[in-house]
Design a protein around this motif. Structure first.
Motif, PDB file in Angstrom:
ATOM      1  N   GLN A  21       0.844  -1.255  -0.099  1.00 35.06           N
ATOM      2  CA  GLN A  21       0.073  -0.039  -0.070  1.00 35.06           C
ATOM      3  C   GLN A  21       0.862   1.143   0.219  1.00 35.06           C
ATOM      4  O   GLN A  21       0.387   2.338   0.520  1.00 35.06           O
ATOM      5  N   ARG A  23       2.229   3.321  -2.429  1.00 34.25           N
ATOM      6  CA  ARG A  23       1.255   4.455  -3.266  1.00 34.25           C
ATOM      7  C   ARG A  23       0.219   4.868  -2.737  1.00 34.25           C
ATOM      8  O   ARG A  23       0.013   6.200  -2.699  1.00 34.25           O
ATOM      9  N   LEU A  24      -0.543   4.235  -1.913  1.00 37.62           N
ATOM     10  CA  LEU A  24      -2.009   4.596  -1.349  1.00 37.62           C
ATOM     11  C   LEU A  24      -1.374   5.637  -0.208  1.00 37.62           C
ATOM     12  O   LEU A  24      -1.824   6.627   0.138  1.00 37.62           O
ATOM     13  N   MET A  25      -0.668   5.163   0.677  1.00 37.60           N
ATOM     14  CA  MET A  25       0.144   5.805   1.716  1.00 37.60           C
ATOM     15  C   MET A  25       0.523   7.220   1.168  1.00 37.60           C
ATOM     16  O   MET A  25       0.588   8.163   1.674  1.00 37.60           O
ATOM     17  N   ILE A  27      -0.207   8.689  -1.657  1.00 30.91           N
ATOM     18  CA  ILE A  27      -1.236   9.667  -1.905  1.00 30.91           C
ATOM     19  C   ILE A  27      -2.096  10.344  -0.820  1.00 30.91           C
ATOM     20  O   ILE A  27      -2.440  11.492  -0.701  1.00 30.91           O
ATOM     21  N   THR A  28      -2.269   9.573   0.321  1.00 30.50           N
ATOM     22  CA  THR A  28      -2.860  10.080   1.461  1.00 30.50           C
ATOM     23  C   THR A  28      -2.081  11.177   2.098  1.00 30.50           C
ATOM     24  O   THR A  28      -2.624  12.098   2.648  1.00 30.50           O
TER      25      THR A  28
END
Length: 314
Positions: A21, A23-25, A27-28
């Protein structure tokens, strides 16, 4: 025999359990960083532009917003870059810079203590407020907070800068923290850990004591008001500050004041609370929930709409 090879960079391990995760982290973290920047820059620009906000509370709030931006900028871009690029390295000077600015969280607690005193005078001694809280006192309180914050943060940063590291450069965190760097050193660390612990305790518990004393008097004054509506109206003037105080102090005390070690995942979660949730809450609580800030924002928006329409109305 220990190998005292000088360390030129450190590796930030971040969140290895969330490897898929990343990339998700990123972006967040990027989204929250942009919200923090926009929110705090909005607060600063409104305080500087609107004469109705030329008051001590907003003077301190402007200073608090500047600190939030400094702290977020010292940590967030590097963490986002590491998550996106897959790199974990950070230079030794860059690591020390992060240590210093993250330690400024302690200075924020002094600003919160000063703001609580401002609330105390406004609620408990409203008639004497203009005489007690003047521009000279505001400047003195601010400079005193800066001095206390500088002395507190420079101690831990200098301790880390002077310590030897024997090829130990892996930091189990998403940014550099002086307490973790001290533990990586191959020198005797008990004295350094004790100094850091004592300094953190004095800063946090000292400013917390001043804040708690102010709110004890505030609550006592509010409870003596004749009606529930007046009690609610009076408390609403400092509710945003009170909420931020609880969030900020509880997380910092959990990380730095308790001497017993906690599992690193919990410390990372609390660090996220300090560096992500608290700044977001700060921008929200002190802008969208503050009536004077909302009125100032509406007034500024109306002026810009009028200026924009003038060329088309001629």
């Amino acid at each position: 025999m220990l190998n005292h090879t000088s360390v030129t960079e450190f590796l930030l391990l971040g969140f290895p359990s969330l490897h898929h995760q990343q990339r998700l982290m990123a972006i967040t973290l990027l989204a929250s960083y942009l919200v923090i920047l926009v929110g705090n820059l909005l607060i600063i620009s409104l305080v500087l532009a609107e004469r109705d906000l030329y008051r001590p509370m907003y003077f301190f709030l402007c200073n608090l917003s500047c600190l939030e931006i400094f702290i977020a900028t010292s940590i967030r871009p590097k963490a986002i870059g590491n998550l996106l690029m897959g790199s974990k390295a950070i230079s030794f000077p860059g690591c020390l810079t992060q240590c210093y600015f993250y330690s400024l969280l302690g200075y924020i607690k002094f600003v919160l203590a000063v703001m609580s005193y401002d609330c105390y005078v406004a609620i408990c001694h409203p008639l004497q407020y203009p005489m007690l809280i003047n521009s000279q006192l505001c400047l003195q309180l601010l400079l005193g907070s800066w001095a206390a914050g500088f002395l507190a943060t420079i101690v831990s940063t200098v301790l880390v800068a002077r310590m030897p590291f024997c090829n130990a450069n892996r930091i189990d965190h998403f940014f550099c923290d002086s307490t973790l760097l001290i533990k990586l050193s191959c020198a005797e660390t008990q004295i350094a850990e004790l100094i850091t612990f004592v300094a953190s305790s004095i800063i946090l518990l000292g400013s917390l004591g001043m804040t708690a004393m102010s709110y004890l008097y505030i609550i006592n004054t509010i409870l003596r008001l004749p009606s529930a509506s007046s009690q609610h109206k009076t408390f609403s003037t400092c509710s945003s500050h009170f909420t931020f105080v609880i969030l900020g102090y509880s997380s910092c005390i959990f990380m730095y004041v308790q001497p017993s070690s906690h599992h690193m995942s919990y410390n990372k979660a609390v660090a996220l609370l300090n560096t992500v949730v608290a700044p977001l809450m700060s921008a929200f609580l002190f802008s969208l929930r503050n009536q004077m800030m909302k009125d100032a924002l509406k007034a500024a928006w109306k002026r810009r709409v009028i200026i924009f329409r003038q060329p088309f109305s001629t």
